[in-house]
Design a protein around this motif. Structure first.
Motif, PDB file in Angstrom:
ATOM      1  N   UNK A   1     100.697  90.419  59.837  1.00 34.92           N
ATOM      2  CA  UNK A   1      99.814  89.706  58.948  1.00 34.92           C
ATOM      3  C   UNK A   1      98.810  88.921  59.797  1.00 34.92           C
ATOM      4  N   UNK A   2      97.522  89.103  59.528  1.00 35.52           N
ATOM      5  CA  UNK A   2      96.506  88.375  60.289  1.00 35.52           C
ATOM      6  C   UNK A   2      96.202  87.041  59.620  1.00 35.52           C
ATOM      7  N   UNK A   3      95.820  86.092  60.446  1.00 36.25           N
ATOM      8  CA  UNK A   3      95.488  84.769  59.930  1.00 36.25           C
ATOM      9  C   UNK A   3      94.070  84.761  59.397  1.00 36.25           C
ATOM     10  N   UNK A   4      93.862  84.028  58.341  1.00 38.15           N
ATOM     11  CA  UNK A   4      92.533  83.868  57.775  1.00 38.15           C
ATOM     12  C   UNK A   4      91.716  82.980  58.709  1.00 38.15           C
ATOM     13  N   UNK A   5      90.447  83.382  59.035  1.00 37.83           N
ATOM     14  CA  UNK A   5      89.650  82.541  59.929  1.00 37.83           C
ATOM     15  C   UNK A   5      89.428  81.160  59.325  1.00 37.83           C
ATOM     16  N   UNK A   6      89.457  80.160  60.176  1.00 35.92           N
ATOM     17  CA  UNK A   6      89.261  78.784  59.748  1.00 35.92           C
ATOM     18  C   UNK A   6      87.778  78.545  59.482  1.00 35.92           C
ATOM     19  N   UNK A   7      87.451  78.006  58.342  1.00 35.48           N
ATOM     20  CA  UNK A   7      86.066  77.725  57.985  1.00 35.48           C
ATOM     21  C   UNK A   7      85.575  76.490  58.736  1.00 35.48           C
ATOM     22  N   UNK A   8      84.263  76.432  58.933  1.00 38.49           N
ATOM     23  CA  UNK A   8      83.667  75.267  59.573  1.00 38.49           C
ATOM     24  C   UNK A   8      83.866  74.050  58.679  1.00 38.49           C
ATOM     25  N   UNK A   9      84.492  73.009  59.209  1.00 41.15           N
ATOM     26  CA  UNK A   9      84.692  71.774  58.456  1.00 41.15           C
ATOM     27  C   UNK A   9      83.363  71.030  58.371  1.00 41.15           C
ATOM     28  N   UNK A  10      83.140  70.361  57.271  1.00 42.51           N
ATOM     29  CA  UNK A  10      81.894  69.612  57.097  1.00 42.51           C
ATOM     30  C   UNK A  10      82.183  68.122  57.110  1.00 42.51           C
ATOM     31  N   UNK A  11      81.140  67.342  57.392  1.00 42.95           N
ATOM     32  CA  UNK A  11      81.303  65.894  57.473  1.00 42.95           C
ATOM     33  C   UNK A  11      80.800  65.164  56.237  1.00 42.95           C
ATOM     34  N   UNK A  12      79.860  65.758  55.526  1.00 41.83           N
ATOM     35  CA  UNK A  12      79.312  65.118  54.329  1.00 41.83           C
ATOM     36  C   UNK A  12      78.775  66.212  53.425  1.00 41.83           C
ATOM     37  N   UNK A  13      78.984  66.059  52.136  1.00 41.97           N
ATOM     38  CA  UNK A  13      78.469  67.029  51.169  1.00 41.97           C
ATOM     39  C   UNK A  13      78.087  66.320  49.887  1.00 41.97           C
ATOM     40  N   UNK A  14      77.117  66.917  49.195  1.00 40.07           N
ATOM     41  CA  UNK A  14      76.747  66.378  47.893  1.00 40.07           C
ATOM     42  C   UNK A  14      76.109  67.488  47.069  1.00 40.07           C
ATOM     43  N   UNK A  15      76.088  67.255  45.758  1.00 39.42           N
ATOM     44  CA  UNK A  15      75.493  68.200  44.830  1.00 39.42           C
ATOM     45  C   UNK A  15      74.366  67.547  44.054  1.00 39.42           C
ATOM     46  N   UNK A  16      73.453  68.374  43.604  1.00 41.47           N
ATOM     47  CA  UNK A  16      72.307  67.910  42.822  1.00 41.47           C
ATOM     48  C   UNK A  16      72.227  68.787  41.576  1.00 41.47           C
ATOM     49  N   UNK A  17      72.253  68.172  40.401  1.00 44.24           N
ATOM     50  CA  UNK A  17      72.181  68.911  39.145  1.00 44.24           C
ATOM     51  C   UNK A  17      70.730  69.207  38.774  1.00 44.24           C
ATOM     52  N   UNK A  18      70.056  69.938  39.630  1.00 46.61           N
ATOM     53  CA  UNK A  18      68.638  70.242  39.397  1.00 46.61           C
ATOM     54  C   UNK A  18      68.186  71.315  40.383  1.00 46.61           C
ATOM     55  N   UNK A  19      66.979  71.763  40.184  1.00 50.57           N
ATOM     56  CA  UNK A  19      66.334  72.646  41.158  1.00 50.57           C
ATOM     57  C   UNK A  19      65.612  71.758  42.165  1.00 50.57           C
ATOM     58  N   UNK A  20      65.793  72.047  43.424  1.00 52.80           N
ATOM     59  CA  UNK A  20      65.115  71.282  44.477  1.00 52.80           C
ATOM     60  C   UNK A  20      63.623  71.575  44.376  1.00 52.80           C
ATOM     61  N   UNK A  21      62.799  70.553  44.153  1.00 55.21           N
ATOM     62  CA  UNK A  21      61.358  70.805  44.101  1.00 55.21           C
ATOM     63  C   UNK A  21      60.820  71.115  45.498  1.00 55.21           C
ATOM     64  N   UNK A  22      59.768  71.883  45.539  1.00 58.30           N
ATOM     65  CA  UNK A  22      59.190  72.288  46.814  1.00 58.30           C
ATOM     66  C   UNK A  22      58.300  71.209  47.390  1.00 58.30           C
ATOM     67  N   UNK A  23      58.442  71.011  48.693  1.00 55.94           N
ATOM     68  CA  UNK A  23      57.506  70.182  49.433  1.00 55.94           C
ATOM     69  C   UNK A  23      56.514  71.133  50.083  1.00 55.94           C
ATOM     70  N   UNK A  24      55.267  70.952  49.802  1.00 52.02           N
ATOM     71  CA  UNK A  24      54.232  71.809  50.373  1.00 52.02           C
ATOM     72  C   UNK A  24      53.739  71.214  51.683  1.00 52.02           C
ATOM     73  N   UNK A  25      52.818  71.907  52.309  1.00 52.21           N
ATOM     74  CA  UNK A  25      52.231  71.410  53.541  1.00 52.21           C
ATOM     75  C   UNK A  25      51.745  69.984  53.315  1.00 52.21           C
ATOM     76  N   UNK A  26      52.027  69.106  54.245  1.00 55.27           N
ATOM     77  CA  UNK A  26      51.740  67.685  54.067  1.00 55.27           C
ATOM     78  C   UNK A  26      50.272  67.319  54.253  1.00 55.27           C
ATOM     79  N   UNK A  27      49.496  68.188  54.851  1.00 53.96           N
ATOM     80  CA  UNK A  27      48.098  67.857  55.128  1.00 53.96           C
ATOM     81  C   UNK A  27      47.174  68.937  54.589  1.00 53.96           C
ATOM     82  N   UNK A  28      45.957  68.531  54.243  1.00 51.27           N
ATOM     83  CA  UNK A  28      44.919  69.494  53.894  1.00 51.27           C
ATOM     84  C   UNK A  28      43.637  69.080  54.615  1.00 51.27           C
ATOM     85  N   UNK A  29      42.704  69.984  54.685  1.00 48.20           N
ATOM     86  CA  UNK A  29      41.463  69.696  55.390  1.00 48.20           C
ATOM     87  C   UNK A  29      40.412  69.244  54.390  1.00 48.20           C
ATOM     88  N   UNK A  30      39.820  68.108  54.675  1.00 48.83           N
ATOM     89  CA  UNK A  30      38.749  67.548  53.856  1.00 48.83           C
ATOM     90  C   UNK A  30      37.478  67.605  54.696  1.00 48.83           C
TER      91      UNK A  30
END
Length: 171
Positions: A1-30
């Motif tokens: 029987x082979x052992x199941x690979x150990x998953x990468x442990x995480x240090x912090x996690x959170x969930x958001x009940x929404x769609x992440x809005x997009x951040x566009x390019x921060x600058x434009x040329x005027x």
């Protein structure tokens, strides 16, 4: 029987009940002022303020962050319908989340060693949902996903990739 690979442990996690809005390019040329910083849309500002407040509350008892070490950031956006999935770019969603994480989990973007971002249609979730996790890395540590990164294929002289992959050479 082979052992199941150990998953990468995480240090912090959170969930958001929404769609992440997009951040566009921060600058434009005027034509008069040259490069000008764009103002964020109201919905994006409201989203960031809410998520920032939620994270700040959770981090109030966590002395691990912000870290001076490199980090792994994982972002997955779950969608309930195809049209929303189709119009969202993962790179722009990542920018939004990285803007939120920067002052709280690390001081500089260069500390993000690995960024894994994906989007998925998931009918098991009742509403759009985003999951974000952060892991502090030691100087020699990588995440499990990088163990299949193709390092063994880096010797271009002897490598023959199968026909479904392109072999690109940079001389």
């Amino acid at each position: 029987m082979s052992k199941k690979p150990k998953a990468t442990a995480i240090d912090f996690q959170f969930g958001i009940d929404a769609i992440i809005p997009s951040t566009q390019q921060a600058y434009h040329y005027d034509a008069f002022d040259g490069e000008v910083r764009k103002t964020e849309k109201e919905a994006l500002m409201v989203f960031k303020e809410k998520v920032n407040a939620d994270i700040d509350d959770q981090l109030s008892h966590n002395d691990r962050f912000p870290t001076t070490r490199e980090t792994f950031v994982f972002i997955v956006q779950y969608f309930t319908v195809q049209p929303e999935y189709d119009k969202r770019d993962v790179d722009n969603m990542a920018k939004t989340i990285l803007d939120i994480l920067k002052p709280r989990f690390y001081s500089d973007d260069s500390q993000v060693k690995t960024l894994l971002v994906t989007k998925k249609i998931e009918h098991r979730v009742p509403k759009n949902f985003a999951y974000i996790s952060i892991k502090e890395l030691s100087s020699t540590q990588d995440v499990d996903a990088l163990k299949i990164s193709g390092l063994e294929r880096s010797d271009r002289k002897s490598t023959r990739l199968n026909s479904s992959h392109a072999n690109i050479s940079y001389a």
